[in-house]
Design a protein around this motif. Sequence first.
Motif, PDB file in Angstrom:
ATOM      1  N   LYS A  12       0.843  -1.203   0.000  1.00 10.17           N
ATOM      2  CA  LYS A  12       0.000   0.000   0.000  1.00 10.17           C
ATOM      3  C   LYS A  12       0.882   1.258   0.000  1.00 10.17           C
ATOM      4  CE  LYS A  12      -3.996  -2.127   0.540  1.00 10.17           C
ATOM      5  NZ  LYS A  12      -4.947  -2.210  -0.591  1.00 10.17           N
ATOM      6  N   ILE A  13       0.371   2.306  -0.648  1.00 16.15           N
ATOM      7  CA  ILE A  13       1.080   3.590  -0.704  1.00 16.15           C
ATOM      8  C   ILE A  13       0.256   4.620   0.054  1.00 16.15           C
ATOM      9  CG2 ILE A  13       2.060   5.360  -2.210  1.00 16.15           C
ATOM     10  CD1 ILE A  13       3.192   2.498  -2.682  1.00 16.15           C
ATOM     11  N   ALA A  14       0.895   5.257   1.042  1.00 12.83           N
ATOM     12  CA  ALA A  14       0.194   6.254   1.856  1.00 12.83           C
ATOM     13  C   ALA A  14       0.823   7.629   1.666  1.00 12.83           C
ATOM     14  CB  ALA A  14       0.263   5.867   3.327  1.00 12.83           C
ATOM     15  N   VAL A  15      -0.022   8.643   1.509  1.00 16.76           N
ATOM     16  CA  VAL A  15       0.424  10.045   1.495  1.00 16.76           C
ATOM     17  C   VAL A  15       0.022  10.660   2.827  1.00 16.76           C
ATOM     18  CG1 VAL A  15       0.007  12.322   0.473  1.00 16.76           C
ATOM     19  CG2 VAL A  15       0.220  10.310  -1.006  1.00 16.76           C
ATOM     20  N   ILE A  16       0.971  11.326   3.474  1.00 12.22           N
ATOM     21  CA  ILE A  16       0.702  11.950   4.776  1.00 12.22           C
ATOM     22  C   ILE A  16       1.125  13.415   4.715  1.00 12.22           C
ATOM     23  CG2 ILE A  16       1.310  11.941   7.234  1.00 12.22           C
ATOM     24  CD1 ILE A  16       1.758   8.931   7.014  1.00 12.22           C
ATOM     25  N   THR A  17       0.214  14.335   5.038  1.00 14.71           N
ATOM     26  CA  THR A  17       0.609  15.753   5.111  1.00 14.71           C
ATOM     27  C   THR A  17       0.799  16.150   6.582  1.00 14.71           C
ATOM     28  OG1 THR A  17      -1.617  16.686   5.269  1.00 14.71           O
ATOM     29  CG2 THR A  17      -0.766  16.251   3.041  1.00 14.71           C
ATOM     30  N   GLY A  18       1.591  17.200   6.785  1.00 16.34           N
ATOM     31  CA  GLY A  18       1.976  17.552   8.156  1.00 16.34           C
ATOM     32  C   GLY A  18       2.819  16.439   8.734  1.00 16.34           C
ATOM     33  N   ALA A  19       3.568  15.770   7.838  1.00 14.46           N
ATOM     34  CA  ALA A  19       4.267  14.529   8.197  1.00 14.46           C
ATOM     35  C   ALA A  19       5.488  14.760   9.083  1.00 14.46           C
ATOM     36  CB  ALA A  19       4.689  13.787   6.923  1.00 14.46           C
ATOM     37  N   ALA A  20       5.969  16.008   9.136  1.00 14.08           N
ATOM     38  CA  ALA A  20       7.104  16.293  10.014  1.00 14.08           C
ATOM     39  C   ALA A  20       6.631  16.646  11.413  1.00 14.08           C
ATOM     40  CB  ALA A  20       7.933  17.442   9.438  1.00 14.08           C
ATOM     41  N   GLY A  21       5.316  16.796  11.584  1.00 12.76           N
ATOM     42  CA  GLY A  21       4.771  17.167  12.887  1.00 12.76           C
ATOM     43  C   GLY A  21       4.529  15.957  13.768  1.00 12.76           C
ATOM     44  N   THR A  22       4.054  16.225  14.970  1.00 16.30           N
ATOM     45  CA  THR A  22       3.936  15.177  15.981  1.00 16.30           C
ATOM     46  C   THR A  22       3.000  14.043  15.553  1.00 16.30           C
ATOM     47  OG1 THR A  22       4.079  17.011  17.513  1.00 16.30           O
ATOM     48  CG2 THR A  22       3.576  14.875  18.458  1.00 16.30           C
TER      49      THR A  22
END
Length: 268
Positions: A12-22
């Motif tokens: 599976k391929i996941a895109v995560i935004t705010g990925a550098a945050g907690t």
Amino acid sequence: MTTHTSGQFSGKIAVITGAAGTIGLAVAEHLASLGADIALLDLQKDKLEDAATKVRQYGSTVRPYVCDVTDAQCVNSTTEQVVSDFGKIDFLFNNAGFQGAFAPIQDYPEEDFNRVIQINVCGAFHVLQAVARQMVAQKSGAIVNTASMAGVQGPPNMAAYGASKFAIVGLTQTASKDLAPHNIRVNAISPAFMGPGPMWDMQVEKQAKAKTQYFSTDPETVAKQMIGSVPMRRYGNISEIPGVVSFLLSDAASYMTGVNLPIAGGIL
Ligand SMILES: NC(=O)c1ccc[n+]([C@@H]2O[C@H](COP(=O)([O-])OP(=O)(O)OC[C@H]3O[C@@H](n4cnc5c(N)ncnc54)[C@H](O)[C@@H]3O)[C@@H](O)[C@H]2O)c1
């Protein structure tokens, strides 16, 4: 640390935004531990590189993309790049967000209001739209938007944030209906009072400084007041979020869409 080459989300391929945050990083690590390959998007280049290094330890393919979600063109070109790099997008954790100022509405700074709406609402819309177009073409996908309990009950002194998170709940419901015919599910999570750490401290300090009838001006008392409003009488740990996100993304939630799940110790 365990590495997973054949987990529940293997392939599976996941895109995560705010990925550098907690929260974004915690979810990225969890999805990687379940075998997903991950595209990490954030505004902050250095923090993003550090996050990518951490997530790679789980053995997944992880790529960082510097992207400002308020810039629709950047979101569209980054999404195209992600598809070119990974071939598809199965999951979206649409999570980048900003709290803004704490002040009663009559004093709320317009600049902060506009900034919070730009990031939390317009940014979330840009990402949702760009990724949804790819998922519609694929005829499958699962999306989780990060709302907040501030999008269920408008908290004092948080006009912009509350309005923005109510918008996320609305966006989630509408997107769930628009995308249901395309085999794409869209849900939201609503955390509240997560701690300990800088976010908890900042919230406590900002509410104390706002000097309203709802909270003490002493941060230690504010912390007690906040915890006292939670039925479980404690704040939530960041580690209590990723499992809810992976559940909503997984086939275990295959008949759930348009739902906003509170992660809030009993606050409803
Ligand atoms: N921490 C909490 O208590 C809590 C509670 C409820 C909801 N939330 C929501 O959870 C989400 C994640 O918050 P967090 O607690 O991890 O905060 P955080 O500040 O640690 O992370 C937010 C991330 O979003 C990124 N970001 C901000 N503006 C951006 C932009 N324009 N483009 C791309 N990236 C951008 C930041 O660089 C940061 O890395 C947010 O939507 C927040 O509103 C947090």
